[in-house]
Every structure is written in C-alpha cells, then in structure tokens.
Design a protein around this motif. Structure first.
Motif, PDB file in Angstrom:
ATOM      1  N   GLU A  95       0.824  -1.215   0.000  1.00  0.00           N
ATOM      2  CA  GLU A  95       0.000   0.000   0.000  1.00  0.00           C
ATOM      3  C   GLU A  95       0.854   1.259   0.000  1.00  0.00           C
ATOM      4  O   GLU A  95       0.571   2.216  -0.712  1.00  0.00           O
ATOM      5  CB  GLU A  95      -0.928   0.018   1.220  1.00  0.00           C
ATOM      6  CG  GLU A  95      -1.768   1.282   1.299  1.00  0.00           C
ATOM      7  CD  GLU A  95      -2.706   1.332   2.480  1.00  0.00           C
ATOM      8  OE1 GLU A  95      -3.362   2.375   2.644  1.00  0.00           O
ATOM      9  OE2 GLU A  95      -2.803   0.351   3.245  1.00  0.00           O
ATOM     10  N   ASP A 105      -1.762  -0.932  -5.266  1.00  0.00           N
ATOM     11  CA  ASP A 105      -3.010  -1.064  -4.523  1.00  0.00           C
ATOM     12  C   ASP A 105      -3.652  -2.436  -4.709  1.00  0.00           C
ATOM     13  O   ASP A 105      -4.177  -3.010  -3.756  1.00  0.00           O
ATOM     14  CB  ASP A 105      -3.999   0.031  -4.928  1.00  0.00           C
ATOM     15  CG  ASP A 105      -3.611   1.399  -4.395  1.00  0.00           C
ATOM     16  OD1 ASP A 105      -2.772   1.462  -3.473  1.00  0.00           O
ATOM     17  OD2 ASP A 105      -4.152   2.403  -4.894  1.00  0.00           O
ATOM     18  N   ARG A 129     -12.566  -0.068   5.707  1.00  0.00           N
ATOM     19  CA  ARG A 129     -12.389   1.368   5.467  1.00  0.00           C
ATOM     20  C   ARG A 129     -12.172   1.659   3.985  1.00  0.00           C
ATOM     21  O   ARG A 129     -12.708   2.627   3.439  1.00  0.00           O
ATOM     22  CB  ARG A 129     -11.216   1.893   6.300  1.00  0.00           C
ATOM     23  CG  ARG A 129     -11.148   3.416   6.292  1.00  0.00           C
ATOM     24  CD  ARG A 129     -10.092   3.969   7.236  1.00  0.00           C
ATOM     25  NE  ARG A 129      -8.763   3.772   6.659  1.00  0.00           N
ATOM     26  CZ  ARG A 129      -7.769   3.127   7.251  1.00  0.00           C
ATOM     27  NH1 ARG A 129      -7.928   2.610   8.450  1.00  0.00           N
ATOM     28  NH2 ARG A 129      -6.601   3.006   6.651  1.00  0.00           N
ATOM     29  N   ALA A 130     -11.414   0.799   3.320  1.00  0.00           N
ATOM     30  CA  ALA A 130     -11.157   1.000   1.891  1.00  0.00           C
ATOM     31  C   ALA A 130     -12.447   0.919   1.085  1.00  0.00           C
ATOM     32  O   ALA A 130     -12.683   1.740   0.188  1.00  0.00           O
ATOM     33  CB  ALA A 130     -10.145  -0.025   1.383  1.00  0.00           C
ATOM     34  N   ASN A 133     -14.701   4.050   1.912  1.00  0.00           N
ATOM     35  CA  ASN A 133     -14.234   5.345   1.403  1.00  0.00           C
ATOM     36  C   ASN A 133     -13.745   5.310  -0.042  1.00  0.00           C
ATOM     37  O   ASN A 133     -13.281   6.325  -0.550  1.00  0.00           O
ATOM     38  CB  ASN A 133     -13.112   5.870   2.292  1.00  0.00           C
ATOM     39  CG  ASN A 133     -13.543   6.063   3.721  1.00  0.00           C
ATOM     40  OD1 ASN A 133     -14.705   6.341   4.000  1.00  0.00           O
ATOM     41  ND2 ASN A 133     -12.618   5.907   4.648  1.00  0.00           N
ATOM     42  N   GLU A 135     -11.060   3.628  -1.228  1.00  0.00           N
ATOM     43  CA  GLU A 135      -9.596   3.713  -1.229  1.00  0.00           C
ATOM     44  C   GLU A 135      -8.994   2.466  -1.865  1.00  0.00           C
ATOM     45  O   GLU A 135      -9.690   1.486  -2.129  1.00  0.00           O
ATOM     46  CB  GLU A 135      -9.084   3.857   0.213  1.00  0.00           C
ATOM     47  CG  GLU A 135      -9.603   5.099   0.904  1.00  0.00           C
ATOM     48  CD  GLU A 135      -9.327   5.107   2.396  1.00  0.00           C
ATOM     49  OE1 GLU A 135      -9.569   6.160   3.011  1.00  0.00           O
ATOM     50  OE2 GLU A 135      -8.878   4.090   2.953  1.00  0.00           O
ATOM     51  N   LEU A 136      -7.694   2.498  -2.090  1.00  0.00           N
ATOM     52  CA  LEU A 136      -6.935   1.367  -2.661  1.00  0.00           C
ATOM     53  C   LEU A 136      -7.464   0.947  -4.025  1.00  0.00           C
ATOM     54  O   LEU A 136      -7.374  -0.216  -4.404  1.00  0.00           O
ATOM     55  CB  LEU A 136      -6.932   0.161  -1.703  1.00  0.00           C
ATOM     56  CG  LEU A 136      -6.293   0.364  -0.341  1.00  0.00           C
ATOM     57  CD1 LEU A 136      -6.476  -0.879   0.527  1.00  0.00           C
ATOM     58  CD2 LEU A 136      -4.821   0.704  -0.496  1.00  0.00           C
TER      59      LEU A 136
END
Length: 176
Positions: A95, A105, A129-130, A133, A135-136
């Motif tokens: 990451e 990612d 969380r990814a 939101n 992310e990644l």
C-alpha cells in the motif's frame, strides 16, 4: 531441510523469542546481537514465524536501505508461507511502497484480504475502510464494507478475549 536441522531451527527460534521477550535479562548490546543473529539464522533457514518477525524488525528498524529491503523480502516470503501477520505487513508494504516494492493497490488489497480471512483484525478493518471510502482503487461498496467490518469486529472480539486470558497468565506481558 532435514528433520534434525528443522528441530534445531525451531529450538533456535524459541531461544530467540525468549531472549527478545525476557524483561529480567539485561539489554546489553551483546544480548541484542545474539538475539538478532538467532532470528536471522532461523529466517535464513525458512522458519515462517522468524521470517515474519525478523523481516518486520528489519523493515521498520533497519538502518540501511539494504536492511529494509531484506526485511521486506523476508516479510513477503512469510506472507507467501501463510503467516497472517506477515500478510498484513505485506499489505502495508504494497500500500505504501518502498524502494524494492513500489506501491501497488491491487497487491495490497490481495494481501489484506488474505490476512483478514486468516484472522488478522487490522487487515479486515483496513479493507472495510477501503470499501467504505473508495480507497486502494476499490469502488465504494457498503455491502463489502459491512462484511469486512463484521469480520473485523468478530476477530477483534476473539482476539480481545484471548488477550485477556493471556494477559492474566503473563502478568501484564504484552502480545504482538
């Protein structure tokens, strides 16, 4: 690796663990060198837990870029061998990237998923969380975020109940 060599490696690893976690032993440079030497021998022999622990120490505490690169290599080797802590660390390495392993990612998500499925609560929390939101490189997906959060909560509860029991037995010794 032969049976005798494997037994010797396990014994060396156990000794290194005892030296690393013993509070009553003076923290002399000589003791620290011996401990690190034992961890290195075990990691070089392919002991999965030693690869994970020694790799983590080298990656995060190593002075030279070569130490950090070797630490990352050890962590990834332990992750491939199925060590859940190493899989989480491999996710962190991929990451954030490092000199030897650039940020990826997609690889980070793979390692976090493997670690979460193997019982690592922080990996499951990171994936929740990814997904929550976006992310990644993942799309926002509340259903998958909920799945990973539920797994993280279940694993954290399990780890909390296990840690409470081991804390009583160890009289305050922290577990990593």
């Amino acid at each position: 690796m032969s049976e005798a060599s494997s037994l010797f490696t396990r014994l060396e690893y156990r000794l290194a663990q005892q030296l690393f976690h013993t509070r009553w032993l003076p923290r002399s440079p000589r003791t620290q060198r011996l401990t690190m030497h034992l961890f290195q021998r075990c990691a070089d022999a392919g002991h999965p837990a030693a690869l994970s622990q020694y790799g983590h120490m080298l990656f995060h505490r190593g002075v030279s870029p070569q130490d950090k690169a070797r630490g990352a290599r050890y962590v990834l080797e332990a992750a491939h061998a199925g060590d859940a802590k190493a899989q989480y660390q491999a996710g962190q390495i991929r990451e954030h990237g490092c000199a030897q392993y650039p940020r990826r990612d997609d690889h980070a998500v793979t390692w976090y998923a493997r670690a979460g499925e193997a019982g690592h609560p922080l990996a499951a929390t990171r994936l929740a969380r990814a997904y929550r939101n976006g992310e990644l490189g993942l799309p926002v997906d509340t259903e998958k975020a909920g799945h990973w959060q539920a797994l993280a909560d279940r694993l954290a509860g399990l780890a909390g109940s296990l840690d409470a029991g081991s804390m009583d037995r160890a009289e305050g010794e922290t577990r990593h």
